[in-house]
Design a protein around this motif. Structure first.
Motif, PDB file in Angstrom:
ATOM      1  N   VAL A  22      22.340  34.159  16.883  1.00 13.51           N
ATOM      2  CA  VAL A  22      21.040  33.963  16.241  1.00 13.51           C
ATOM      3  C   VAL A  22      20.648  32.493  16.345  1.00 13.51           C
ATOM      4  N   ALA A  23      19.382  32.262  16.628  1.00 13.08           N
ATOM      5  CA  ALA A  23      18.845  30.902  16.647  1.00 13.08           C
ATOM      6  C   ALA A  23      17.482  30.933  15.976  1.00 13.08           C
ATOM      7  N   TYR A  24      17.068  29.807  15.452  1.00  8.51           N
ATOM      8  CA  TYR A  24      15.732  29.766  14.860  1.00  8.51           C
ATOM      9  C   TYR A  24      14.852  28.775  15.589  1.00  8.51           C
ATOM     10  N   LEU A  25      13.603  29.156  15.671  1.00  9.35           N
ATOM     11  CA  LEU A  25      12.588  28.396  16.390  1.00  9.35           C
ATOM     12  C   LEU A  25      11.654  27.767  15.377  1.00  9.35           C
ATOM     13  N   ARG A  26      11.367  26.506  15.567  1.00  9.14           N
ATOM     14  CA  ARG A  26      10.505  25.809  14.616  1.00  9.14           C
ATOM     15  C   ARG A  26       9.735  24.707  15.318  1.00  9.14           C
ATOM     16  N   LYS A  27       8.480  24.540  14.933  1.00 14.73           N
ATOM     17  CA  LYS A  27       7.673  23.427  15.428  1.00 14.73           C
ATOM     18  C   LYS A  27       8.071  22.193  14.630  1.00 14.73           C
ATOM     19  N   VAL A  28       8.364  21.118  15.344  1.00  9.62           N
ATOM     20  CA  VAL A  28       8.815  19.882  14.706  1.00  9.62           C
ATOM     21  C   VAL A  28       8.115  18.687  15.326  1.00  9.62           C
ATOM     22  N   SER A  29       8.137  17.590  14.615  1.00  8.55           N
ATOM     23  CA  SER A  29       7.628  16.342  15.187  1.00  8.55           C
ATOM     24  C   SER A  29       8.813  15.530  15.687  1.00  8.55           C
ATOM     25  N   SER A  30       8.581  14.723  16.690  1.00 13.80           N
ATOM     26  CA  SER A  30       9.665  13.889  17.213  1.00 13.80           C
ATOM     27  C   SER A  30      10.156  12.917  16.138  1.00 13.80           C
ATOM     28  N   ASP A  31       9.285  12.518  15.224  1.00 14.06           N
ATOM     29  CA  ASP A  31       9.684  11.623  14.132  1.00 14.06           C
ATOM     30  C   ASP A  31      10.731  12.292  13.246  1.00 14.06           C
ATOM     31  N   GLU A  32      10.518  13.570  12.955  1.00 12.69           N
ATOM     32  CA  GLU A  32      11.463  14.324  12.139  1.00 12.69           C
ATOM     33  C   GLU A  32      12.830  14.425  12.840  1.00 12.69           C
ATOM     34  N   LEU A  33      12.795  14.681  14.129  1.00  8.89           N
ATOM     35  CA  LEU A  33      14.048  14.807  14.881  1.00  8.89           C
ATOM     36  C   LEU A  33      14.807  13.491  14.918  1.00  8.89           C
ATOM     37  N   LEU A  34      14.094  12.392  15.109  1.00  4.80           N
ATOM     38  CA  LEU A  34      14.745  11.085  15.125  1.00  4.80           C
ATOM     39  C   LEU A  34      15.424  10.808  13.789  1.00  4.80           C
ATOM     40  N   GLY A  35      14.801  11.245  12.700  1.00  3.69           N
ATOM     41  CA  GLY A  35      15.385  11.044  11.381  1.00  3.69           C
ATOM     42  C   GLY A  35      16.605  11.909  11.127  1.00  3.69           C
ATOM     43  N   ARG A  36      16.573  13.143  11.603  1.00  2.00           N
ATOM     44  CA  ARG A  36      17.673  14.078  11.365  1.00  2.00           C
ATOM     45  C   ARG A  36      18.817  13.927  12.358  1.00  2.00           C
ATOM     46  N   PHE A  37      18.497  13.529  13.579  1.00  2.00           N
ATOM     47  CA  PHE A  37      19.502  13.435  14.634  1.00  2.00           C
ATOM     48  C   PHE A  37      19.402  12.066  15.300  1.00  2.00           C
ATOM     49  N   PRO A  38      19.971  11.038  14.677  1.00  2.86           N
ATOM     50  CA  PRO A  38      19.808   9.675  15.187  1.00  2.86           C
ATOM     51  C   PRO A  38      20.354   9.466  16.593  1.00  2.86           C
ATOM     52  N   ASN A  39      21.245  10.305  17.054  1.00  7.98           N
ATOM     53  CA  ASN A  39      21.814  10.147  18.400  1.00  7.98           C
ATOM     54  C   ASN A  39      21.054  10.944  19.448  1.00  7.98           C
ATOM     55  N   ILE A  40      19.837  11.374  19.134  1.00  7.29           N
ATOM     56  CA  ILE A  40      19.072  12.224  20.043  1.00  7.29           C
ATOM     57  C   ILE A  40      18.650  11.484  21.313  1.00  7.29           C
ATOM     58  N   GLY A  41      18.613  10.184  21.264  1.00  7.90           N
ATOM     59  CA  GLY A  41      18.252   9.416  22.459  1.00  7.90           C
ATOM     60  C   GLY A  41      16.783   9.046  22.473  1.00  7.90           C
ATOM     61  N   GLU A  42      16.294   8.705  23.643  1.00  9.31           N
ATOM     62  CA  GLU A  42      14.909   8.255  23.819  1.00  9.31           C
ATOM     63  C   GLU A  42      13.934   9.418  23.661  1.00  9.31           C
ATOM     64  N   ILE A  43      13.028   9.275  22.718  1.00 10.32           N
ATOM     65  CA  ILE A  43      11.965  10.263  22.528  1.00 10.32           C
ATOM     66  C   ILE A  43      10.781   9.538  21.892  1.00 10.32           C
ATOM     67  N   ALA A  44       9.612   9.789  22.407  1.00  7.62           N
ATOM     68  CA  ALA A  44       8.413   9.098  21.914  1.00  7.62           C
ATOM     69  C   ALA A  44       8.087   9.567  20.497  1.00  7.62           C
ATOM     70  N   PRO A  45       7.653   8.661  19.643  1.00  8.77           N
ATOM     71  CA  PRO A  45       7.260   9.051  18.292  1.00  8.77           C
ATOM     72  C   PRO A  45       5.932   9.812  18.299  1.00  8.77           C
ATOM     73  N   GLY A  46       5.736  10.656  17.298  1.00  9.53           N
ATOM     74  CA  GLY A  46       4.459  11.346  17.111  1.00  9.53           C
ATOM     75  C   GLY A  46       4.228  12.579  17.972  1.00  9.53           C
ATOM     76  N   LEU A  47       5.236  13.054  18.691  1.00  5.64           N
ATOM     77  CA  LEU A  47       5.073  14.251  19.523  1.00  5.64           C
ATOM     78  C   LEU A  47       5.271  15.521  18.698  1.00  5.64           C
ATOM     79  N   GLU A  48       4.519  16.556  19.012  1.00  5.31           N
ATOM     80  CA  GLU A  48       4.723  17.880  18.428  1.00  5.31           C
ATOM     81  C   GLU A  48       5.532  18.693  19.428  1.00  5.31           C
ATOM     82  N   LEU A  49       6.682  19.175  19.007  1.00  4.20           N
ATOM     83  CA  LEU A  49       7.597  19.885  19.891  1.00  4.20           C
ATOM     84  C   LEU A  49       8.035  21.202  19.272  1.00  4.20           C
ATOM     85  N   TRP A  50       8.600  22.065  20.095  1.00  3.25           N
ATOM     86  CA  TRP A  50       9.242  23.292  19.632  1.00  3.25           C
ATOM     87  C   TRP A  50      10.737  23.079  19.775  1.00  3.25           C
ATOM     88  N   ALA A  51      11.460  23.331  18.691  1.00  4.67           N
ATOM     89  CA  ALA A  51      12.901  23.150  18.697  1.00  4.67           C
ATOM     90  C   ALA A  51      13.587  24.482  18.442  1.00  4.67           C
TER      91      ALA A  51
END
Length: 84
Positions: A22-51
């Motif tokens: 089972v996996a869950y799909l959610r729309k997220v902002s790149s800002d949220e991901l940077l906060g939750r996963f600091p080792n995510i690497g290079e990602i532009a701020p303010g992007l709307e993504l599907w995770a």
């Protein structure tokens, strides 16, 4: 009258529920991901993504398109649920 049984799970069993299937799909902002996963690497701020996240909350993949994220789940034989 329908009779139901209560099923008791240990905390460890519950923590692994859905793992690998089972996996869950959610729309997220790149800002949220940077906060939750600091080792995510290079990602532009303010992007709307599907995770796509594993049942335990670990990220599996990121996409700028919902259908591509769903395709990734299908390729890995994962049942998806949507989180709003």
């Amino acid at each position: 009258m329908t009779r139901t049984e209560n099923i008791t799970m240990s905390n460890g069993e519950f923590a692994h529920l859905g793992e690998g299937s089972v996996a869950y799909l959610r729309k997220v902002s790149s800002d949220e991901l940077l906060g939750r996963f600091p080792n995510i690497g290079e990602i532009a701020p303010g992007l709307e993504l599907w995770a796509l996240f594993a049942a335990n909350g670990q990220p599996i993949l990121l996409s700028d398109a919902r259908d591509r994220a769903l395709a990734g789940a299908m390729e890995n034989d994962l049942t998806t649920v949507a989180i709003h």
